[in-house]
Design an enzyme around this catalytic site. Structure first.
Site, short mmCIF file in Angstrom:
data_model
loop_
_atom_site.label_atom_id
_atom_site.label_comp_id
_atom_site.label_asym_id
_atom_site.label_seq_id
_atom_site.Cartn_x
_atom_site.Cartn_y
_atom_site.Cartn_z
N ASP A 41 59.92 -7.96 102.95
CA ASP A 41 59.48 -7.75 101.58
C ASP A 41 60.71 -7.44 100.73
O ASP A 41 61.84 -7.45 101.24
CB ASP A 41 58.44 -6.61 101.53
CG ASP A 41 57.49 -6.74 100.35
OD1 ASP A 41 57.70 -7.62 99.49
OD2 ASP A 41 56.51 -5.97 100.29
N GLU A 59 60.66 -5.07 97.52
CA GLU A 59 60.71 -3.86 96.69
C GLU A 59 61.45 -2.71 97.38
O GLU A 59 62.02 -1.85 96.72
CB GLU A 59 59.29 -3.41 96.32
CG GLU A 59 58.61 -4.31 95.31
CD GLU A 59 57.86 -5.48 95.94
OE1 GLU A 59 57.15 -6.19 95.21
OE2 GLU A 59 57.99 -5.67 97.17
N HIS A 73 57.65 -11.74 100.33
CA HIS A 73 57.57 -11.17 98.98
C HIS A 73 57.20 -12.20 97.92
O HIS A 73 57.82 -13.28 97.85
CB HIS A 73 58.92 -10.56 98.59
CG HIS A 73 58.99 -10.14 97.15
ND1 HIS A 73 58.35 -9.02 96.67
CD2 HIS A 73 59.60 -10.71 96.08
CE1 HIS A 73 58.58 -8.91 95.36
NE2 HIS A 73 59.33 -9.93 94.99
N HIS A 79 57.43 -1.14 100.79
CA HIS A 79 57.17 -0.17 99.72
C HIS A 79 55.86 0.55 99.97
O HIS A 79 55.03 0.10 100.78
CB HIS A 79 57.11 -0.87 98.36
CG HIS A 79 56.10 -1.98 98.34
ND1 HIS A 79 54.75 -1.76 98.13
CD2 HIS A 79 56.24 -3.32 98.55
CE1 HIS A 79 54.11 -2.91 98.20
NE2 HIS A 79 54.98 -3.88 98.46
N HIS A 82 52.79 -0.51 95.02
CA HIS A 82 51.61 -1.28 94.69
C HIS A 82 51.00 -1.77 96.00
O HIS A 82 51.56 -1.54 97.07
CB HIS A 82 51.95 -2.49 93.80
CG HIS A 82 52.77 -3.53 94.49
ND1 HIS A 82 54.13 -3.38 94.71
CD2 HIS A 82 52.45 -4.73 95.04
CE1 HIS A 82 54.61 -4.43 95.34
NE2 HIS A 82 53.59 -5.28 95.58
N GLU A 140 49.93 -2.18 102.16
CA GLU A 140 50.50 -3.28 102.92
C GLU A 140 50.99 -2.83 104.30
O GLU A 140 50.85 -3.55 105.30
CB GLU A 140 51.64 -3.92 102.12
CG GLU A 140 51.15 -4.54 100.82
CD GLU A 140 52.27 -5.03 99.91
OE1 GLU A 140 53.36 -5.37 100.45
OE2 GLU A 140 52.06 -5.08 98.69
#
Length: 276
Positions: free
Chosen positions: A8, A10, A60, A104, A115, A134
């Site tokens: 990912d 972030e 991502h 994240h 998020h 996630e």
């Protein structure tokens, strides 16, 4: 030993803002380099820890972020979308360990760029009545395949979330959240060295193989947009519990695949940008 890497963005070293991680952002191209180098550090650690092969899934956003020509040449890369299993496309019971790079915290947690999957479109997710993002969904699905999560890199909030799900996972914080778009950064060279060392140690550590299970699990998703919830019950097995919440039951990893279908329906209904 086969190692699977979900990458990912972030939670990557040095990145704190939507401008760093969204295509078209003024620092996105630099963010892609940073992401690729964090992945390379994890890959070096995996091979040093005994991996015979490493598969990397670009997980991502558009899933076209990693720079293939700058990626460690020993890896195989999955790039682009749509992918039926999204962030864990390509993961099978044949892998020995999962490594999560650049992750994240879930929606509602004060973490860097926090998020759950769709910017602000998803308010909350519950897996068997436990709030999840996630990280938790990936861990639960990997466990259903019989593959342990070995390591995770990201900000301190993401690391804490991973530890809540599985305290045996090696976590490597590369920044410390000051707010949703601000962080105290670990120096780049130090962060990359910590990723490499952490993944190497994690891959070397013998881990209990999770018991493969086909038991049904309950997944509930509360959306910001009631239109999304109104459309999803057209999928067999999905029910709406209120104007913005849908519920479905299925075994993992079928449930993860079904949730990715939810995301594609939601994307078709709304064009709202993330991180608003």
């Amino acid at each position: 030993m086969k190692v699977y890497v979900s990458a990912d963005m972030e939670g990557v070293t040095g990145l704190v803002d939507a401008e760093d991680v969204q295509p078209g952002g003024r620092d996105y191209e630099r963010g892609r380099v940073m992401m690729t180098e964090d992945v390379n550090a994890a890959v070096r650690g995996a091979f040093a820890g005994g991996a015979s092969s490493v598969l990397v899934n670009d997980a991502h956003g558009p899933m076209r972020n990693l720079l293939p020509d700058q990626l460690d040449p020993r890896v195989t890369l999955i790039k682009g979308r749509p992918k039926p299993m999204g962030m864990i496309e390509g993961l099978t019971p044949g892998y020995d360990a999962v490594v999560c790079v650049g992750f994240h915290a879930r929606a509602g947690v004060l973490g860097v760029l926090s998020h759950s999957f769709m910017g602000h479109e998803i308010e909350d997710i519950w897996l068997d009545d436990r709030v999840v993002g996630e990280i938790g969904l990936l861990q639960a699905t990997a466990a259903a395949y019989g593959v342990p999560v070995a390591a995770l890199t990201g900000d301190d909030s993401a690391c804490a979330e991973m530890t809540e799900w599985d305290s045996s996972v090696t976590v490597v914080p590369v920044k410390f959240a000051k707010d949703r778009f601000a962080a105290q950064l670990v120096p780049v060279a130090e962060a990359r060295a910590a990723i490499e060392a952490g993944v190497e140690a994690a891959v070397r550590t013998p881990r209990t193989t999770p018991t493969v299970s086909r038991s049904a699990h309950r997944l509930a998703v509360r959306w910001q947009n009631a239109s999304i919830a109104s459309h999803l019950p057209a999928i067999p097995g999905v029910t709406r519990t209120d104007d913005r919440t849908v519920l479905v039951e299925a075994p993992m990893p079928d449930l993860y695949r079904l949730f990715n279908l939810f995301l594609r329906v939601a994307t078709a209904i709304t064009s709202n940008p993330p991180y608003c």
